[in-house]
Scaffold this active site. Structure first.
Site, mmCIF file in Angstrom:
data_model
loop_
_atom_site.group_PDB
_atom_site.id
_atom_site.type_symbol
_atom_site.label_atom_id
_atom_site.label_comp_id
_atom_site.label_asym_id
_atom_site.label_seq_id
_atom_site.Cartn_x
_atom_site.Cartn_y
_atom_site.Cartn_z
ATOM 1 N N ILE A 155 55.040 42.862 42.541
ATOM 2 C CA ILE A 155 55.142 43.983 41.621
ATOM 3 C C ILE A 155 55.434 45.249 42.423
ATOM 4 O O ILE A 155 54.820 45.470 43.482
ATOM 5 C CB ILE A 155 53.817 44.144 40.827
ATOM 6 C CG1 ILE A 155 53.440 42.837 40.117
ATOM 7 C CG2 ILE A 155 53.911 45.303 39.842
ATOM 8 C CD1 ILE A 155 54.451 42.288 39.123
ATOM 9 N N TYR A 202 42.690 36.831 51.189
ATOM 10 C CA TYR A 202 43.160 37.301 49.877
ATOM 11 C C TYR A 202 43.396 36.114 48.943
ATOM 12 O O TYR A 202 42.957 36.111 47.791
ATOM 13 C CB TYR A 202 44.451 38.099 50.089
ATOM 14 C CG TYR A 202 45.048 38.715 48.850
ATOM 15 C CD1 TYR A 202 44.491 39.846 48.268
ATOM 16 C CD2 TYR A 202 46.194 38.170 48.264
ATOM 17 C CE1 TYR A 202 45.054 40.428 47.133
ATOM 18 C CE2 TYR A 202 46.774 38.738 47.131
ATOM 19 C CZ TYR A 202 46.194 39.873 46.577
ATOM 20 O OH TYR A 202 46.763 40.438 45.451
ATOM 21 N N ALA A 203 44.088 35.078 49.456
ATOM 22 C CA ALA A 203 44.388 33.893 48.628
ATOM 23 C C ALA A 203 43.105 33.221 48.168
ATOM 24 O O ALA A 203 42.992 32.803 47.005
ATOM 25 C CB ALA A 203 45.254 32.914 49.413
ATOM 26 N N ALA A 204 42.112 33.128 49.073
ATOM 27 C CA ALA A 204 40.832 32.491 48.699
ATOM 28 C C ALA A 204 40.143 33.304 47.608
ATOM 29 O O ALA A 204 39.602 32.741 46.649
ATOM 30 C CB ALA A 204 39.939 32.362 49.926
ATOM 31 N N GLY A 224 39.972 49.701 38.969
ATOM 32 C CA GLY A 224 41.155 49.941 39.807
ATOM 33 C C GLY A 224 42.188 50.756 39.054
ATOM 34 O O GLY A 224 43.393 50.555 39.202
ATOM 35 N N ALA A 225 41.685 51.716 38.255
ATOM 36 C CA ALA A 225 42.590 52.496 37.381
ATOM 37 C C ALA A 225 43.047 53.799 38.034
ATOM 38 O O ALA A 225 43.627 54.645 37.376
ATOM 39 C CB ALA A 225 41.894 52.788 36.057
ATOM 40 N N ARG A 252 45.277 54.036 40.513
ATOM 41 C CA ARG A 252 46.716 53.990 40.845
ATOM 42 C C ARG A 252 47.283 52.589 40.544
ATOM 43 O O ARG A 252 46.566 51.712 40.084
ATOM 44 C CB ARG A 252 46.943 54.343 42.321
ATOM 45 C CG ARG A 252 46.171 53.475 43.273
ATOM 46 C CD ARG A 252 46.503 53.783 44.732
ATOM 47 N NE ARG A 252 45.895 52.777 45.583
ATOM 48 C CZ ARG A 252 44.671 52.865 46.068
ATOM 49 N NH1 ARG A 252 43.929 53.922 45.822
ATOM 50 N NH2 ARG A 252 44.185 51.886 46.810
ATOM 51 N N LYS A 283 41.556 35.239 45.406
ATOM 52 C CA LYS A 283 42.320 35.165 44.156
ATOM 53 C C LYS A 283 42.225 33.769 43.524
ATOM 54 O O LYS A 283 42.229 33.640 42.302
ATOM 55 C CB LYS A 283 43.782 35.555 44.413
ATOM 56 C CG LYS A 283 43.959 37.033 44.806
ATOM 57 C CD LYS A 283 43.523 37.951 43.688
ATOM 58 C CE LYS A 283 43.780 39.418 43.944
ATOM 59 N NZ LYS A 283 43.317 40.289 42.851
ATOM 60 N N ASN A 300 40.663 44.586 37.532
ATOM 61 C CA ASN A 300 41.929 44.718 38.246
ATOM 62 C C ASN A 300 41.765 45.191 39.695
ATOM 63 O O ASN A 300 42.659 44.969 40.514
ATOM 64 C CB ASN A 300 42.827 45.694 37.463
ATOM 65 C CG ASN A 300 43.972 46.227 38.293
ATOM 66 O OD1 ASN A 300 44.985 45.563 38.486
ATOM 67 N ND2 ASN A 300 43.806 47.443 38.830
HETATM 68 P P1 NAP Z 1 46.653 49.336 44.547
HETATM 69 O O1 NAP Z 1 47.762 50.222 44.155
HETATM 70 O O2 NAP Z 1 46.230 49.259 45.969
HETATM 71 O O3 NAP Z 1 45.371 49.717 43.640
HETATM 72 C C1 NAP Z 1 44.139 49.070 43.830
HETATM 73 C C2 NAP Z 1 43.126 49.696 42.901
HETATM 74 O O4 NAP Z 1 41.842 49.095 43.148
HETATM 75 C C3 NAP Z 1 42.952 51.191 43.125
HETATM 76 O O5 NAP Z 1 42.785 51.840 41.880
HETATM 77 C C4 NAP Z 1 41.668 51.279 43.938
HETATM 78 O O6 NAP Z 1 41.020 52.514 43.684
HETATM 79 C C5 NAP Z 1 40.872 50.119 43.366
HETATM 80 N N1 NAP Z 1 39.835 49.660 44.286
HETATM 81 C C6 NAP Z 1 40.001 49.152 45.536
HETATM 82 N N2 NAP Z 1 38.806 48.892 46.086
HETATM 83 C C7 NAP Z 1 37.859 49.232 45.168
HETATM 84 C C8 NAP Z 1 36.447 49.197 45.147
HETATM 85 N N3 NAP Z 1 35.739 48.746 46.193
HETATM 86 N N4 NAP Z 1 35.799 49.645 44.051
HETATM 87 C C9 NAP Z 1 36.486 50.119 42.988
HETATM 88 N N5 NAP Z 1 37.835 50.164 42.929
HETATM 89 C C10 NAP Z 1 38.513 49.725 44.028
HETATM 90 O O7 NAP Z 1 46.942 47.823 44.120
HETATM 91 P P2 NAP Z 1 47.862 47.216 42.953
HETATM 92 O O8 NAP Z 1 49.104 46.752 43.578
HETATM 93 O O9 NAP Z 1 47.905 48.110 41.795
HETATM 94 O O10 NAP Z 1 46.990 45.909 42.602
HETATM 95 C C11 NAP Z 1 46.107 45.847 41.497
HETATM 96 C C12 NAP Z 1 45.612 44.410 41.370
HETATM 97 O O11 NAP Z 1 46.731 43.547 41.195
HETATM 98 C C13 NAP Z 1 44.872 43.904 42.595
HETATM 99 O O12 NAP Z 1 43.807 43.071 42.200
HETATM 100 C C14 NAP Z 1 45.932 43.105 43.331
HETATM 101 O O13 NAP Z 1 45.369 42.112 44.148
HETATM 102 C C15 NAP Z 1 46.705 42.514 42.173
HETATM 103 N N6 NAP Z 1 48.065 42.112 42.491
HETATM 104 C C16 NAP Z 1 49.004 43.018 42.915
HETATM 105 C C17 NAP Z 1 50.302 42.587 43.197
HETATM 106 C C18 NAP Z 1 51.398 43.525 43.672
HETATM 107 O O14 NAP Z 1 52.499 43.062 43.955
HETATM 108 N N7 NAP Z 1 51.163 44.830 43.739
HETATM 109 C C19 NAP Z 1 50.620 41.238 43.058
HETATM 110 C C20 NAP Z 1 49.645 40.346 42.619
HETATM 111 C C21 NAP Z 1 48.381 40.802 42.330
HETATM 112 P P3 NAP Z 1 40.154 53.356 44.742
HETATM 113 O O15 NAP Z 1 40.812 53.201 46.071
HETATM 114 O O16 NAP Z 1 40.180 54.729 44.165
HETATM 115 O O17 NAP Z 1 38.788 52.749 44.675
#
Ligand code: NAP
Length: 243
Positions: A184, A151-153, A13-14, A16, A155, A86
């Site tokens: 975040i 999502y909660a399940a 998930g690198a 963005r 996580k 991630n």
């Molecule tokens: P984001 O901006 O939507 O980024 C998600 C990343 O995951 C992207 O790089 C995306 O890349 C990748 N991804 C999604 N589906 C994928 C797949 N099938 N295969 C490979 N890569 C995949 O989300 P974020 O806010 O940075 O969140 C990152 C992590 O932190 C997540 O696990 C999220 O649940 C967790 N989190 C976020 C928050 C928050 O407030 N933002 C809070 C708690 C936890 P591609 O689309 O290019 O594949």
């Protein structure tokens, strides 16, 4: 000062958000970072911003793609020292409106993927008797949230997975920990209406949303030698939203 020179770190998930900042932070600490996600174009742009980094495009919910992708990484790098799981998605809806595909997709991308990626790094980590696996869960996996049962399940599942794997491979000097971010500031949370954002900020002891840097700093610590005696833990990075 944390120094990860000589360590190979894979971040999923690198492309963005939080993952992009984690990759940058590990790179700044000297690690040889491998960027993983589906969007190759974004990965290549991020790699170029770092100077140079290997990018591997894969869907982490596909066992075959993960197996092939990690084989390529190990062939190129020789080993993997740090794995940051991630990648994650949301498909929010109230349970009554939640479609089966929204349940399945969220469980597959957020949780099932961790079985595939972690399995792929175990052999090299066991061989070198050293490794760090860091799984990004969420405060929602601890608190629950209306409209996010899938999502909660997923996580909460990550937490059980983390603790079990920590017990399974602790004797090989591999630590497995989870980080639970709160709200975040990313593209995801920027889309929320201002009133909702204000309400959320009020539930946070520090009175503000976290940054991707806040999460990346916790990853950096858990990836380092400083965290050598910490395993099976869930580290909250919520600004006191959840205690
Ligand atoms: P984001 O901006 O939507 O980024 C998600 C990343 O995951 C992207 O790089 C995306 O890349 C990748 N991804 C999604 N589906 C994928 C797949 N099938 N295969 C490979 N890569 C995949 O989300 P974020 O806010 O940075 O969140 C990152 C992590 O932190 C997540 O696990 C999220 O649940 C967790 N989190 C976020 C928050 C928050 O407030 N933002 C809070 C708690 C936890 P591609 O689309 O290019 O594949």
């Amino acid at each position: 000062m944390i120094n990860l020179t000589g360590k190979v770190a894979v971040v999923t998930g690198a492309s963005r958000g939080i993952g992009k900042t984690i990759a940058k932070k590990l790179h700044q600490a000297g690690a040889d970072v491998v960027l993983v996600a589906r969007n190759r174009e974004l990965l290549e742009k991020n790699a170029a911003d770092l100077g140079a980094a290997m990018v591997v495009s894969m869907d982490v919910s596909s066992a075959d793609e993960v197996q092939a992708g990690f084989k390529e990484i190990i062939r190129e790098k020789g080993n993997i020292d740090i794995l940051v799981n991630n990648a994650g998605i949301t498909r929010d809806n109230l349970l009554l409106r939640l479609k089966e595909e929204d349940i399945q997709q969220v469980l597959d991308v957020n949780l099932k993927s961790m079985f595939f990626t972690s399995k792929s790094v175990l052999k090299p980590m066991m061989k070198q008797r050293h490794g760090r696996i860091i799984n990004i869960t969420s405060v929602i996996g601890l608190m629950g949230n209306s409209g996010q049962s899938n999502y909660a399940a997923s996580k909460a599942g990550i937490i059980g997975f983390t603790k079990s794997l920590a017990r399974e491979i602790g004797s090989r000097n591999i630590t497995v920990n989870a980080i639970a971010p709160g709200f975040i500031e990313t593209e995801m949370t920027a889309e929320l209406p201002e009133t909702v954002q204000k309400e959320m900020a009020e539930s946070i002891a520090l009175g503000r949303f976290g940054s991707t840097e806040d999460v990346a700093n916790a990853v950096l610590f858990l990836a380092s030698d400083l965290a050598g005696y910490i395993t099976g833990e869930v580290m909250n990075v919520t600004g006191g939203m959840y205690m």
